[in-house]
Design a protein around this motif. Structure first.
Motif, PDB file in Angstrom:
ATOM      1  N   SER A 147       0.826  -1.205   0.000  1.00  0.00           N
ATOM      2  CA  SER A 147       0.000   0.000   0.000  1.00  0.00           C
ATOM      3  C   SER A 147       0.863   1.258   0.000  1.00  0.00           C
ATOM      4  O   SER A 147       1.705   1.438   0.891  1.00  0.00           O
ATOM      5  N   ASP A 150       0.429   3.259   3.286  1.00  0.00           N
ATOM      6  CA  ASP A 150       0.771   2.623   4.559  1.00  0.00           C
ATOM      7  C   ASP A 150       1.327   3.683   5.512  1.00  0.00           C
ATOM      8  O   ASP A 150       2.378   4.280   5.240  1.00  0.00           O
ATOM      9  N   GLU A 152       2.842   3.463   8.258  1.00  0.00           N
ATOM     10  CA  GLU A 152       4.158   3.127   8.814  1.00  0.00           C
ATOM     11  C   GLU A 152       5.283   3.523   7.860  1.00  0.00           C
ATOM     12  O   GLU A 152       6.374   3.881   8.299  1.00  0.00           O
ATOM     13  N   THR A 174      -0.210  -3.742   3.836  1.00  0.00           N
ATOM     14  CA  THR A 174       0.811  -2.873   4.415  1.00  0.00           C
ATOM     15  C   THR A 174       2.149  -3.614   4.394  1.00  0.00           C
ATOM     16  O   THR A 174       2.213  -4.828   4.152  1.00  0.00           O
ATOM     17  N   GLU A 177       2.101  -6.395   6.962  1.00  0.00           N
ATOM     18  CA  GLU A 177       1.320  -7.550   6.512  1.00  0.00           C
ATOM     19  C   GLU A 177       2.105  -8.377   5.496  1.00  0.00           C
ATOM     20  O   GLU A 177       2.067  -9.611   5.519  1.00  0.00           O
TER      21      GLU A 177
END
Length: 200
Positions: A147, A150, A152, A174, A177
């Motif tokens: 993504s 994301d 993060e 993400t 993930e």
């Protein structure tokens, strides 16, 4: 041609000299001598891609199974875009780090990203074109995405532009993930692959 390595290991920015005159402009965005000096091997070319995007279009973060992966040498022949490289190689000293370069049809800067790195960009103007020189052909079974939104990763997309995305990119996992799913390239496998390229 000026060359610098980005904050992401194995990604480079190439800045060619432009030659404007009364007729227009001439530039060589890719120059093999400069490329080989920086990378230690020639660019394998299997496919060229060309995309055209509306302002605000966001594509990526895309990556391929490595090996063989897909290295990309990208530049913008029309318009302007923000190009982002993300290190997705598990075990890399720069894992999770990104760097961004503005590519446009004024300076004709180019970005090279080695196999295993992630790539994304956002068009900053309507009718923006991106040209990709790719080391391998399209392999649907080996193509993946992270993504681009994301939190993060915190990629530097302009806040004033709405993100126009494909369904595939909108539903991409993400980074965390993807790590948990075990789909990301391994840094040691990528480095071994780069060494084989330099040995040819």
């Amino acid at each position: 041609m000026q060359v610098r390595e980005l904050a992401v290991r194995d990604a480079y920015e190439f800045v060619p000299k432009t030659f404007p005159d009364h007729r227009g402009l001439f530039v060589a965005p890719f120059q093999e001598e400069a490329f080989v000096k920086a990378l230690g091997h020639p660019l394998r070319l299997a496919q060229t891609n060309h995309s055209v995007s509306r302002r605000g279009t966001l594509r990526g973060v895309h990556f391929s199974d490595t090996p063989p992966g897909q290295a990309k040498y990208v530049y913008c022949p029309r318009g302007a875009l923000l190009d982002v490289v993300v290190d997705l190689r598990v075990g890399s000293p720069t894992f999770g780090r990104w760097d961004a370069v503005r590519l446009d049809s004024t300076g004709f800067r180019a970005v090279y990203l080695a196999e295993g790195l992630g790539h994304a960009f956002m068009a900053l103007e309507d009718d923006t074109a991106m040209t990709y020189l790719c080391s391998t052909g399209y392999n649907p079974a080996g193509e993946h995405g992270i993504s681009p939104l994301d939190p993060e990763l915190g990629l530097p997309w302009p806040a004033d532009l709405a993100s126009i995305m494909s369904e595939k990119d909108t539903s991409a996992p993400t980074l965390a993930e993807a790590v948990a799913d075990g789909v990301l390239p391994r840094y040691d496998a990528c480095v071994a692959f780069y060494e084989r390229l330099r040995a040819y």
